[in-house]
Every structure is written in structure tokens, then in C-alpha cells.
Motif scaffolding. Structure first.
Motif, mmCIF file in Angstrom:
data_model
loop_
_atom_site.group_PDB
_atom_site.id
_atom_site.type_symbol
_atom_site.label_atom_id
_atom_site.label_comp_id
_atom_site.label_asym_id
_atom_site.label_seq_id
_atom_site.Cartn_x
_atom_site.Cartn_y
_atom_site.Cartn_z
ATOM 1 N N GLU A 86 -2.648 15.302 -12.451
ATOM 2 C CA GLU A 86 -3.546 16.197 -11.722
ATOM 3 C C GLU A 86 -5.000 15.729 -11.855
ATOM 4 O O GLU A 86 -5.758 15.710 -10.881
ATOM 5 C CB GLU A 86 -3.391 17.618 -12.257
ATOM 6 N N ALA A 87 -5.374 15.331 -13.076
ATOM 7 C CA ALA A 87 -6.735 14.836 -13.299
ATOM 8 C C ALA A 87 -6.971 13.534 -12.526
ATOM 9 O O ALA A 87 -8.014 13.356 -11.882
ATOM 10 C CB ALA A 87 -6.970 14.623 -14.792
ATOM 11 N N LEU A 88 -5.994 12.630 -12.574
ATOM 12 C CA LEU A 88 -6.143 11.363 -11.859
ATOM 13 C C LEU A 88 -6.210 11.587 -10.355
ATOM 14 O O LEU A 88 -6.981 10.914 -9.653
ATOM 15 C CB LEU A 88 -4.988 10.431 -12.202
ATOM 16 N N ALA A 89 -5.426 12.529 -9.839
ATOM 17 C CA ALA A 89 -5.460 12.823 -8.399
ATOM 18 C C ALA A 89 -6.855 13.245 -7.967
ATOM 19 O O ALA A 89 -7.335 12.862 -6.889
ATOM 20 C CB ALA A 89 -4.447 13.909 -8.062
ATOM 21 N N GLY A 90 -7.542 14.028 -8.792
ATOM 22 C CA GLY A 90 -8.913 14.416 -8.467
ATOM 23 C C GLY A 90 -9.843 13.227 -8.396
ATOM 24 O O GLY A 90 -10.693 13.131 -7.500
ATOM 25 N N ALA A 91 -9.671 12.272 -9.331
ATOM 26 C CA ALA A 91 -10.506 11.069 -9.312
ATOM 27 C C ALA A 91 -10.204 10.207 -8.087
ATOM 28 O O ALA A 91 -11.109 9.618 -7.480
ATOM 29 C CB ALA A 91 -10.291 10.265 -10.592
ATOM 30 N N VAL A 92 -8.927 10.135 -7.694
ATOM 31 C CA VAL A 92 -8.558 9.372 -6.493
ATOM 32 C C VAL A 92 -9.185 10.000 -5.254
ATOM 33 O O VAL A 92 -9.718 9.297 -4.390
ATOM 34 C CB VAL A 92 -7.024 9.303 -6.355
ATOM 35 N N ARG A 93 -9.128 11.321 -5.157
ATOM 36 C CA ARG A 93 -9.740 12.002 -4.002
ATOM 37 C C ARG A 93 -11.226 11.690 -3.922
ATOM 38 O O ARG A 93 -11.775 11.445 -2.841
ATOM 39 C CB ARG A 93 -9.503 13.505 -4.088
ATOM 40 N N ALA A 94 -11.906 11.707 -5.078
ATOM 41 C CA ALA A 94 -13.341 11.403 -5.097
ATOM 42 C C ALA A 94 -13.594 9.967 -4.651
ATOM 43 O O ALA A 94 -14.550 9.687 -3.922
ATOM 44 C CB ALA A 94 -13.906 11.641 -6.498
ATOM 45 N N ALA A 95 -12.738 9.037 -5.088
ATOM 46 C CA ALA A 95 -12.895 7.632 -4.703
ATOM 47 C C ALA A 95 -12.710 7.452 -3.195
ATOM 48 O O ALA A 95 -13.490 6.749 -2.538
ATOM 49 C CB ALA A 95 -11.884 6.770 -5.458
ATOM 50 N N LEU A 96 -11.705 8.100 -2.633
ATOM 51 C CA LEU A 96 -11.463 7.972 -1.196
ATOM 52 C C LEU A 96 -12.589 8.601 -0.386
ATOM 53 O O LEU A 96 -12.999 8.068 0.648
ATOM 54 C CB LEU A 96 -10.130 8.637 -0.839
ATOM 55 N N ALA A 146 -1.043 17.843 -1.228
ATOM 56 C CA ALA A 146 -2.298 18.205 -0.557
ATOM 57 C C ALA A 146 -2.435 17.533 0.805
ATOM 58 O O ALA A 146 -3.488 17.634 1.441
ATOM 59 C CB ALA A 146 -3.486 17.826 -1.439
ATOM 60 N N GLY A 147 -1.395 16.827 1.242
ATOM 61 C CA GLY A 147 -1.413 16.231 2.573
ATOM 62 C C GLY A 147 -1.924 14.808 2.650
ATOM 63 O O GLY A 147 -2.121 14.291 3.749
ATOM 64 N N VAL A 148 -2.131 14.147 1.512
ATOM 65 C CA VAL A 148 -2.596 12.759 1.528
ATOM 66 C C VAL A 148 -1.394 11.825 1.587
ATOM 67 O O VAL A 148 -0.498 11.913 0.736
ATOM 68 C CB VAL A 148 -3.435 12.445 0.270
ATOM 69 N N PRO A 149 -1.328 10.925 2.572
ATOM 70 C CA PRO A 149 -0.204 9.983 2.657
ATOM 71 C C PRO A 149 -0.359 8.880 1.611
ATOM 72 O O PRO A 149 -1.075 7.897 1.821
ATOM 73 C CB PRO A 149 -0.310 9.429 4.080
ATOM 74 N N VAL A 150 0.291 9.030 0.490
ATOM 75 C CA VAL A 150 0.052 8.138 -0.637
ATOM 76 C C VAL A 150 1.371 7.735 -1.281
ATOM 77 O O VAL A 150 2.324 8.518 -1.311
ATOM 78 C CB VAL A 150 -0.882 8.809 -1.679
ATOM 79 N N SER A 151 1.407 6.501 -1.770
ATOM 80 C CA SER A 151 2.560 5.998 -2.514
ATOM 81 C C SER A 151 2.043 5.208 -3.705
ATOM 82 O O SER A 151 0.897 4.763 -3.729
ATOM 83 C CB SER A 151 3.432 5.091 -1.642
ATOM 84 N N VAL A 152 2.912 5.046 -4.681
ATOM 85 C CA VAL A 152 2.606 4.199 -5.839
ATOM 86 C C VAL A 152 3.280 2.856 -5.627
ATOM 87 O O VAL A 152 4.470 2.789 -5.311
ATOM 88 C CB VAL A 152 3.098 4.837 -7.150
ATOM 89 N N LEU A 153 2.519 1.787 -5.771
ATOM 90 C CA LEU A 153 3.051 0.442 -5.653
ATOM 91 C C LEU A 153 2.743 -0.310 -6.941
ATOM 92 O O LEU A 153 1.579 -0.597 -7.228
ATOM 93 C CB LEU A 153 2.432 -0.285 -4.452
ATOM 94 N N CYS A 154 3.784 -0.607 -7.704
ATOM 95 C CA CYS A 154 3.599 -1.389 -8.936
ATOM 96 C C CYS A 154 3.521 -2.862 -8.551
ATOM 97 O O CYS A 154 4.484 -3.629 -8.693
ATOM 98 C CB CYS A 154 4.739 -1.110 -9.906
ATOM 99 N N ALA A 155 2.371 -3.232 -8.038
ATOM 100 C CA ALA A 155 2.190 -4.538 -7.403
ATOM 101 C C ALA A 155 1.790 -5.626 -8.377
ATOM 102 O O ALA A 155 1.823 -6.807 -8.015
ATOM 103 C CB ALA A 155 1.120 -4.431 -6.313
ATOM 104 N N LEU A 156 1.411 -5.262 -9.598
ATOM 105 C CA LEU A 156 0.842 -6.240 -10.517
ATOM 106 C C LEU A 156 1.726 -6.453 -11.736
ATOM 107 O O LEU A 156 2.437 -5.552 -12.182
ATOM 108 C CB LEU A 156 -0.544 -5.778 -10.972
ATOM 109 N N ARG A 157 1.638 -7.646 -12.260
ATOM 110 C CA ARG A 157 2.298 -7.954 -13.530
ATOM 111 C C ARG A 157 1.427 -8.940 -14.293
ATOM 112 O O ARG A 157 0.556 -9.605 -13.702
ATOM 113 C CB ARG A 157 3.679 -8.558 -13.292
#
Length: 298
Positions: A86-96, A146-157
């Protein structure tokens, strides 16, 4: 490694608050407010690594916030992933939101991708879980509701072994991580198809991990970061560089100023933009050092 019985016990029996120790409550109202009660803010470490994207954090790292993060990461308090997400989602919203303000209309229409900073394999084995991935998944669920089209992509290693970061200063951490991350096979196409890419982590201290993750992602996207000239980012767009490269491919000869044939020497921005691949990379974390909040300069 945690056993299944410990996970079951955590779900069935009330635990003491992970933040302050209040008995028989997993997280008290006060500690939840410390994590999620304030508006996320832009943060910058000192010194700021060159290439660090714009970073937003939900809370300063200390006291209850530190205790909750450590309980989740090191002691396997897995139910805390929900409130940390929940806390991270708030930071993501601010970044976007800041990204739209800084570069309105830039970037293709597409889903938002959250790209977790990967943990070392040995750390995942030791902890029995990947804390950043778990928090990112929780944040994505919060954003989708909240209606944001978002996915998690573990793209890095991790492409090579790195030393333990504990005890290293900012410069040493940057050297330790430089070139350490790589994009996993097949992830490049998904990254290039994203509307926005947000690199996420649980904690920012020196910014070295976020910088390296952003470098790896940007390398396959042909994108660079939204930032400013006071720190490691660029003034609005490294996409200007991509525009110039695209213009060169078209046979244009851009220059820095006037001279003969102004139309000839100017970059054909419209045509260059059609050729240049433009995504925006942001970063968001649950917590950052208190000092990085105090220098929230623009």
C-alpha cells in the motif's frame, strides 16, 4: 528458511506489532500511519549518483518504518507485504503523476510496469522469499483496484556476483553494482511495449541499486530517465539524444545553434520523435533515508 507451519501460525495467531511491539496486533494504527499516512515525496540521496531516475518514497526510514521493513525482509513476517505494498503504491502514483507533469503527452500508450530490483539468489534462499517482489505484487494489486493498468515484470537478474553492500559507502556501492544487472531473456519486448516503467525497491539509501536497475532497463528500451541537471538525471529528456540519433538516420544534420540554413541544421523533431523509442523510467520505494527527504529540492 521459514517452514509452512510458521506461515500458518502468522495467519492464525495475533502477533505483536512489528513496528512498536504493541501486543496482539500485527500492525498498530500509529505504525500504519507512519508508513502510509503522509503524502509520498520526491527524495534524493547525498551524493546523488549520476543516472539516478526521479525517486519517490512513502516514508522516512527509521523507528517503526525500519522495524516493519526488517520484520518483513529478515524475519519473514509475510502478512506485512500488504501494508508495505500500500505504501509503495502511493509512491508509484506520485512518480507517475510527476512524470505526466514533466513530460506531458510523451511516451506510448501502454500498461505501467513495476520492475523490482532483484535480490541476490543467496539472499532469497536465506530468507525463503523475495521481499521486493512480494511488495511489488501487493502494490500492483492496490493500483489495479484503483484503476491503474499495471503489472509486475521481474525483468532483471544479477549477471555477476556482487559483494555484500553492508558497510560500503556510496562510491563503493556504485562500483560494486556497476554493470551487475541484466535484463532476462524475453523481457525486452515487454519493456519496450510499456507506457511507463517504474523501478521499485523497498529501501533507498545511496541510490546505487536504483541507478543500476534503471541503466539496465533503459539499455533495452532506448529510454532514459526523467530528471534534472541538479543531480544525476537529465533535463527533462535523454530522449533528445534519441531524437538526434533518429535524425542522423534520416540524413539530417542537427547542430547546437544557428548558422547557415537554420531549417537545415535544426533537428526535425516531429520526424525524429516518430523514429525514437520514448518510454519514461521512474523509481519508487517504500522508504528512504531521512536526509534524502530533507533535501527535496527542485
Amino acid at each position: 528458511m521459514r517452514g509452512w507451519w510458521q506461515d500458518l501460525t502468522d495467519l492464525v495467531l495475533p502477533a505483536d506489532c512489528a513496528g512498536c511491539g504493541t501486543p496482539r496486533v500485527a500492525l498498530c494504527a500509529g505504525c500504519r500511519a507512519a508508513l502510509c499516512g503522509a503524502a509520498p515525496r520526491r527524495v534524493r540521496p547525498v551524493p546523488e549518483p549520476r543516472g539516478l531516475p526521479v525517486v519517490h518514497a512513502a516514508a522516512p526510514y527509521g523507528d517503526a518504518v525500519r522495524a516493519v521493513l526488517l520484520a518483513h525482509k529478515e524475519r519473514g513476517a509475510l502478512p506485512l507485504a500488504g501494508v508495505l505494498g500500500e505504501a509503495l503504491a502511493g509512491a508509484v502514483r506520485a512518480a507517475l503523476r510527476e512524470g505526466r507533469e514533466r513530460a506531458p503527452g510523451q511516451g506510448p500508450a501502454g500498461p505501467v510496469l513495476l520492475v523490482p530490483v532483484p535480490s541476490a539468489r543467496r539472499a532469497v534462499r536465506s530468507r525463503g522469499h523475495d521481499p521486493v517482489r512480494r511488495i511489488a505484487l501487493a502494490a500492483a494489486g492496490e493500483l489495479r483496484r484503483a484503476g491503474v493498468p499495471v503489472s509486475v515484470l521481474c525483468a532483471l537478474r544479477q549477471g555477476r556476483a556482487v559483494a555484500d553492500q553492508a558497510g560500503l559507502n556510496s562510491r563503493q556501492r556504485q562500483a560494486n553494482l556497476a554493470g551487475a544487472l541484466e535484463v532476462v531473456a524475453g523481457a525486452g519486448r515487454l519493456l519496450r511495449g510499456a507506457g511507463r516503467v517504474v523501478v521499485v525497491d523497498d529501501l533507498m539509501t545511496t541510490g546505487a541499486s536504483l541507478t543500476e536497475a534503471s541503466r539496465a532497463v533503459g539499455g533495452v528500451c532506448g529510454v532514459h530517465r526523467v530528471g534534472d541537471r541538479q543531480g544525476g538525471g537529465t533535463d527533462d529528456w535523454d530522449g533528445q539524444e534519441a531524437q538526434m540519433a533518429a535524425a542522423r538516420q534520416m540524413g539530417n544534420r542537427p547542430s547546437c545553434g544557428g548558422g547557415r540554413g537554420g531549417a537545415e541544421v535544426a533537428v526535425n523533431r516531429r520526424a525524429a520523435s516518430a523514429l525514437a523509442r520514448v518510454n519514461i523510467i521512474h523509481a519508487a520505494v517504500v522508504a528512504a533515508t531521512p536526509a534524502s527527504f530533507e533535501i527535496n529540492r527542485n
